[in-house]
Design a protein around this motif. Sequence first.
Motif, PDB file in Angstrom:
ATOM      1  N   UNK A 150     -59.375  -5.662  17.143  1.00 10.42           N
ATOM      2  CA  UNK A 150     -60.690  -5.685  17.779  1.00 10.42           C
ATOM      3  C   UNK A 150     -61.249  -7.116  17.799  1.00 10.42           C
ATOM      4  N   UNK A 151     -61.132  -7.777  16.651  1.00  9.02           N
ATOM      5  CA  UNK A 151     -61.638  -9.153  16.559  1.00  9.02           C
ATOM      6  C   UNK A 151     -60.859 -10.080  17.498  1.00  9.02           C
ATOM      7  N   UNK A 152     -59.533  -9.893  17.540  1.00 13.45           N
ATOM      8  CA  UNK A 152     -58.709 -10.722  18.425  1.00 13.45           C
ATOM      9  C   UNK A 152     -59.173 -10.607  19.878  1.00 13.45           C
TER      10      UNK A 152
ATOM     11  N   UNK B 223     -53.603  -0.885  15.377  1.00 10.54           N
ATOM     12  CA  UNK B 223     -53.364  -1.019  13.943  1.00 10.54           C
ATOM     13  C   UNK B 223     -52.035  -1.728  13.698  1.00 10.54           C
ATOM     14  N   UNK B 224     -51.852  -2.170  12.451  1.00  9.19           N
ATOM     15  CA  UNK B 224     -50.600  -2.839  12.090  1.00  9.19           C
ATOM     16  C   UNK B 224     -50.732  -4.339  12.054  1.00  9.19           C
ATOM     17  N   UNK B 225     -49.771  -4.986  12.669  1.00  5.99           N
ATOM     18  CA  UNK B 225     -49.649  -6.442  12.605  1.00  5.99           C
ATOM     19  C   UNK B 225     -50.867  -7.157  13.179  1.00  5.99           C
ATOM     20  N   UNK B 226     -51.096  -8.389  12.700  1.00  2.37           N
ATOM     21  CA  UNK B 226     -52.242  -9.192  13.146  1.00  2.37           C
ATOM     22  C   UNK B 226     -51.986  -9.885  14.475  1.00  2.37           C
ATOM     23  N   UNK B 227     -50.788  -9.772  15.008  1.00  2.00           N
ATOM     24  CA  UNK B 227     -50.367 -10.556  16.169  1.00  2.00           C
ATOM     25  C   UNK B 227     -51.377 -10.495  17.322  1.00  2.00           C
ATOM     26  N   UNK B 228     -51.895 -11.656  17.666  1.00  2.00           N
ATOM     27  CA  UNK B 228     -52.809 -11.741  18.802  1.00  2.00           C
ATOM     28  C   UNK B 228     -52.029 -11.565  20.101  1.00  2.00           C
TER      29      UNK B 228
ATOM     30  N   UNK C 256     -58.149   4.228  16.222  1.00  2.00           N
ATOM     31  CA  UNK C 256     -57.364   3.240  15.470  1.00  2.00           C
ATOM     32  C   UNK C 256     -56.383   2.465  16.350  1.00  2.00           C
TER      33      UNK C 256
ATOM     34  N   UNK D 290     -61.045   1.142  16.579  1.00  2.00           N
ATOM     35  CA  UNK D 290     -60.019   0.096  16.612  1.00  2.00           C
ATOM     36  C   UNK D 290     -59.679  -0.356  15.199  1.00  2.00           C
ATOM     37  N   UNK D 291     -58.468  -0.897  15.051  1.00  3.62           N
ATOM     38  CA  UNK D 291     -58.149  -1.626  13.823  1.00  3.62           C
ATOM     39  C   UNK D 291     -58.931  -2.943  13.855  1.00  3.62           C
ATOM     40  N   UNK D 292     -59.334  -3.419  12.686  1.00  2.00           N
ATOM     41  CA  UNK D 292     -60.235  -4.572  12.625  1.00  2.00           C
ATOM     42  C   UNK D 292     -59.674  -5.821  13.312  1.00  2.00           C
ATOM     43  N   UNK D 293     -58.447  -6.190  12.951  1.00  2.00           N
ATOM     44  CA  UNK D 293     -57.925  -7.475  13.429  1.00  2.00           C
ATOM     45  C   UNK D 293     -57.764  -7.444  14.950  1.00  2.00           C
TER      46      UNK D 293
ATOM     47  N   UNK E   6     -62.372 -12.489  20.253  1.00  2.00           N
ATOM     48  CA  UNK E   6     -62.085 -13.915  20.059  1.00  2.00           C
ATOM     49  C   UNK E   6     -61.492 -14.554  21.309  1.00  2.00           C
TER      50      UNK E   6
END
Lengths: 428, 174
Positions: free
Chosen positions: B97-99, B68-73, B65, B92-95, B102
């Motif tokens: 991992x995607x960041x 996790x937490x905030x979406x901050x890139x 994980x 990983x937390x989703x956001x 990206x």
Amino acid sequence: MGKTIAEKIFDAHHVDSPAEDIHVIRLDAVFCHEITTPMAINDLVSRNKDRVFDTDKIKAVIDHVTPAKDSKTAEQGKILRDWARRHNILDFFDIGRNGICHVLFPEKGFVRPGFTVIMGDSHTCTHGAFGAFAAGVGTTDLEVGILKGVCAFHYPSTIKINISGRMPQGVLAKDVILSVIGRIGVNGATNKVMEFTGSIVDAMTMESRMTLCNMAVEAGATSGICLPDITTVEYLWEFIINEYSDKKAALDDFSRFSSDSDSRYDQVIEHDVSRLEPLVTFGYKPDQVKPVTEMGTIKVDQVYIGSCTNGRIEDLRVAARELSGQKISDSVRGIVSPATPKIFGQAMEEGILKIFLDAGFCVTNPTCGACLGMSNGVLAQGEVCASTTNRNFNGRMGKGGMVHLVSPATAAATAIAGYITNSSLFKG
Amino acid sequence: MKNFSGKALFLDRDDINTDEIIPAKYLSEITKQALGPYLLEDIKLDGFMPRIDIQEKSVIITRTNFGCGSSREHAAWALEVNNINLVIAESFARIFRQNMFNCGMMAVELPAKTMDRIFRDFAGKETYLETNLEKNIFIITAKQDQLEVSFSISDFDRALVMSGGWVEYADSKY
């Protein structure tokens, strides 16, 4: 085989599948705030792509640090403000009209059942309360959303949380979601949608459903979601009155976005709240929860009531009921931030602000500030705060500070006592 | 394409959140470079000294994980400006991992058993990790010890890494 609400929303917004299980979906709303958007704007400008996909579908607000506290935050506000002006984004909310994004945008009627919503903010999952797929994303996803109106996700897999039983008096939506997170863990719903159903959710106000969905991300979820019903219609009615002949017609339309009885779920969790007590977090993770009654005597230096989790009018009302005619402890700094100007005004008209002021609270303007330790109530090293916010991470409200997440009722009672304690509303 | 090989930093803890990776008080910065000195400043990990332990590292190896937490890139950017473009974890937390993808960076998940073995055999040693993107393998080396681990990333994630990120990819396609 039937489909879940999230699957139906994805199917209705499908643009492309560039790889197995990856769905690029069309966005109905792209929300922006001044912390994560300026870097996207600057990047678009530097790529010579300073365009927006749809001025009506982009909504922007300055909410995290407002009024600006220093030159850097002033510059972030300026970048967002200038961008909104040059692209003629009419729904831009600057100082005086601004509030916390996840409270303000629903209040303006910007979220509808079946919508797809992204924002560069993890608590975007809040908007799922309206039967929308709403996901927090990073700045690059936001940037592509602004430019192209699309975002890529895995096809949604859903955990259904069926919340039933009899809600004990004094137990609030915040306690319910803390109990769910405590049960499944901070990683329990990663890459999943959390669908909240059951008699307890059916009976909840939209405000409470937003509190529920708001913290879905604290279990790792991509979005929280509630099924649209008459409560959803009632909340949105002033915005949709010209679109439907009556409320029943609206409800029938919204019901397209509901989960079929034979939908396939990743997991179904039966969650009975009949014996639930008000909860409090004790560590640095939102799944470290226990009943307030088992907490012992934890003295606090600050009590904070506000945020996208619990800064809504019903939160202020319940806190004011506890605070009415009382004074907060001399050793406590009480801070309340009504989440939007409308809530601020309502609280003023209902005499709630006077109750807070008489009790010894500081009433601030609407802002996210203290929740993430950026402004308006940052903790000093070693200080303890009982807070109605959503994260108790190490250093979250200030380096070396300790955060205990609680409901607004518990927060108010704690402010009076000076230590974490249950409100008089809870008779358990 | 970015560099995905180099000395490894072991963070032996679950649920390391983005507030620990880059505290919110630095979110008022509007350049990636400005985030550099504050990477992992608030991490709760015994004996870890961010400014010293991060030096010269290019890969992070951690547990479940992560992010996790905030979406901050800003969390991914703070890694990027410290020349850390690869994080290997059990999950990983989703956001986050995607960041990473990206931005043309990599967040690679390995099974719990493999992670346990890597931690057992390499944590605490000066470890070098080489990424072979053609063969999808990591070669992990510490003195005479060497371990070859295969990994998988989706075609989509690979395309993001190859194209340098989601903005270029999406703008050319949609």
